[in-house]
Design a protein around this motif. Structure first.
Motif, PDB file in Angstrom:
ATOM      1  N   GLN A  54       8.323 -15.356  10.527  1.00 47.14           N
ATOM      2  CA  GLN A  54       9.362 -14.015   9.863  1.00 47.14           C
ATOM      3  C   GLN A  54       8.257 -12.927   8.320  1.00 47.14           C
ATOM      4  N   TYR A  55       7.626 -12.357   8.913  1.00 46.09           N
ATOM      5  CA  TYR A  55       6.308 -11.992   7.634  1.00 46.09           C
ATOM      6  C   TYR A  55       6.828 -10.573   7.621  1.00 46.09           C
ATOM      7  N   VAL A  56       7.285  -9.791   6.207  1.00 40.95           N
ATOM      8  CA  VAL A  56       8.013  -8.494   5.752  1.00 40.95           C
ATOM      9  C   VAL A  56       6.357  -7.712   4.938  1.00 40.95           C
ATOM     10  N   THR A  57       5.172  -7.490   5.693  1.00 43.35           N
ATOM     11  CA  THR A  57       4.305  -6.993   4.086  1.00 43.35           C
ATOM     12  C   THR A  57       4.057  -5.534   4.308  1.00 43.35           C
ATOM     13  N   VAL A  58       3.538  -5.494   2.625  1.00 49.39           N
ATOM     14  CA  VAL A  58       3.256  -4.382   2.052  1.00 49.39           C
ATOM     15  C   VAL A  58       1.802  -4.105   1.880  1.00 49.39           C
ATOM     16  N   VAL A  59       1.379  -2.919   1.748  1.00 43.88           N
ATOM     17  CA  VAL A  59       0.222  -1.849   1.632  1.00 43.88           C
ATOM     18  C   VAL A  59       0.140  -1.373   0.090  1.00 43.88           C
ATOM     19  N   ASP A  60       1.254  -1.490  -0.196  1.00 40.01           N
ATOM     20  CA  ASP A  60       1.250  -0.266  -1.782  1.00 40.01           C
ATOM     21  C   ASP A  60       2.585  -0.735  -2.487  1.00 40.01           C
ATOM     22  N   ASP A  61       2.333  -0.199  -4.231  1.00 39.49           N
ATOM     23  CA  ASP A  61       3.256  -0.669  -4.342  1.00 39.49           C
ATOM     24  C   ASP A  61       4.640  -0.500  -3.828  1.00 39.49           C
ATOM     25  N   ALA A  62       5.676  -0.665  -3.840  1.00 37.57           N
ATOM     26  CA  ALA A  62       7.207  -1.222  -3.359  1.00 37.57           C
ATOM     27  C   ALA A  62       8.309  -1.409  -4.508  1.00 37.57           C
ATOM     28  N   ARG A  63       9.328  -0.709  -4.280  1.00 35.86           N
ATOM     29  CA  ARG A  63      10.936  -1.682  -4.667  1.00 35.86           C
ATOM     30  C   ARG A  63      11.344  -2.037  -3.757  1.00 35.86           C
ATOM     31  N   ILE A  64      11.447  -3.667  -3.563  1.00 35.01           N
ATOM     32  CA  ILE A  64      12.430  -4.455  -2.901  1.00 35.01           C
ATOM     33  C   ILE A  64      13.686  -4.386  -3.453  1.00 35.01           C
ATOM     34  N   GLY A  65      13.826  -4.634  -4.090  1.00 36.06           N
ATOM     35  CA  GLY A  65      15.502  -4.051  -4.537  1.00 36.06           C
ATOM     36  C   GLY A  65      15.857  -3.048  -5.956  1.00 36.06           C
ATOM     37  N   PRO A  66      17.346  -3.561  -6.076  1.00 41.40           N
ATOM     38  CA  PRO A  66      17.703  -2.324  -7.054  1.00 41.40           C
ATOM     39  C   PRO A  66      17.216  -3.180  -8.823  1.00 41.40           C
ATOM     40  N   GLY A  67      15.783  -2.616  -9.245  1.00 43.32           N
ATOM     41  CA  GLY A  67      15.246  -3.206 -10.696  1.00 43.32           C
ATOM     42  C   GLY A  67      14.194  -4.377 -10.480  1.00 43.32           C
ATOM     43  N   PHE A  68      13.930  -4.660  -8.736  1.00 43.23           N
ATOM     44  CA  PHE A  68      13.415  -5.514  -8.889  1.00 43.23           C
ATOM     45  C   PHE A  68      11.696  -4.423  -7.741  1.00 43.23           C
ATOM     46  N   GLU A  69      10.822  -3.739  -8.648  1.00 43.72           N
ATOM     47  CA  GLU A  69       9.040  -3.784  -8.194  1.00 43.72           C
ATOM     48  C   GLU A  69       8.000  -4.708  -8.145  1.00 43.72           C
ATOM     49  N   LEU A  70       7.559  -4.080  -7.040  1.00 46.90           N
ATOM     50  CA  LEU A  70       6.217  -5.105  -6.373  1.00 46.90           C
ATOM     51  C   LEU A  70       4.910  -4.464  -6.832  1.00 46.90           C
TER      52      LEU A  70
END
Length: 252
Positions: free
Chosen positions: A149-165
């Motif tokens: 199982q993959y979760v892919t991101v194409v740009d900046d994202a918040r993956i949870g409270p206080g946790f930014e990508l």
């Protein structure tokens, strides 16, 4: 910034994992190979990166020959104690406890656990996942993408409270970095190889996959770090590595 809400809790603890050490011929410079375990206040466990493939702990000389990695550098120390399971165990966590597995990019010193932690979704840049094979190493790309199982991101994202990508290409096509908000330490920027060491910025990222992109990405990350007054952990900082708290010690 999009919110993909993969986690319920906020980061409560950051553990630096010691995946061994390596000598890069250029310089030369001796670097640590790191990964990270983030534990949230909801009891979730996130693993970021996973070091070299296990064969480097079994027989580093043979593995180096197989991958033609000797043209780049040499393993200084990678043992079974530097494998993810052993490093996680120091922190009281087992591989089956991992709820989310993240790869900042798929170079050989980061993707060793690509086939592991299969109970956890694998978060990765969509750009990286779209490659025909993981990057591995320029001496060859022997691994195919596993069926998981993959979760892919194409740009900046918040993956949870206080946790930014942050999507910060340049070192690799799908390079990503992170900003955590810890209760006591405060903001921590995990630059990964978007900035492997501070001197790389002075060198204008001359060995990067796309130097111009790497320069822009690094400048953006440093601006974020300055704005948020964040503690920056570089991808492979030779001077910083000995000073970092490593498993079982942690930042909270």
């Amino acid at each position: 910034m999009m919110d993909i809400a993969l986690l319920k809790g906020r980061p409560a603890r950051l553990t630096v994992l010691n995946f061994g050490s390596f000598r890069v011929h250029a310089g030369p410079r001796d670097i640590g190979i790191c990964g990270f375990l983030i534990t949230t206040n909801a009891g979730e466990h996130v693993l970021i990166d996973s070091g070299f493939p296990a064969k480097y702990a079994d027989d580093p000389h043979r593995a180096t020959e197989e991958d033609n990695l000797g043209i780049f550098g040499a393993v200084l120390s990678i043992t079974t104690d530097n494998m993810p399971a052993a490093q996680l165990a120091l922190a009281g966590v087992s591989p089956k406890d991992i709820d989310l597995f993240i790869l900042t990019h798929t170079h050989i010193d980061h993707l060793g656990g690509l086939f592991d932690f299969v109970q956890a979704p694998l978060l990765i840049s969509a750009t990286e996942r779209a490659l025909p094979k993981p990057l591995y190493w320029s001496g060859g790309q022997p691994w195919d993408w596993p069926d998981r199982q993959y979760v892919t991101v194409v740009d900046d994202a918040r993956i949870g409270p206080g946790f930014e990508l942050f999507h910060v290409p340049g070192h690799a096509p799908g390079q990503i970095a992170f900003l955590l908000e810890l209760p006591q330490t405060g903001p921590v920027l995990l630059a990964s190889d978007a900035i492997s060491r501070p001197s790389e910025m002075d060198e204008a990222f001359d060995t990067a996959w796309r130097p111009e992109q790497a320069i822009a990405s690094a400048a953006r990350l440093m601006q974020i770090a300055q704005q948020r007054d964040a503690f920056v952990i570089y991808g492979h900082g030779p001077d910083q590595w000995p000073t970092l708290r490593k498993s079982p010690a942690f930042y909270d």
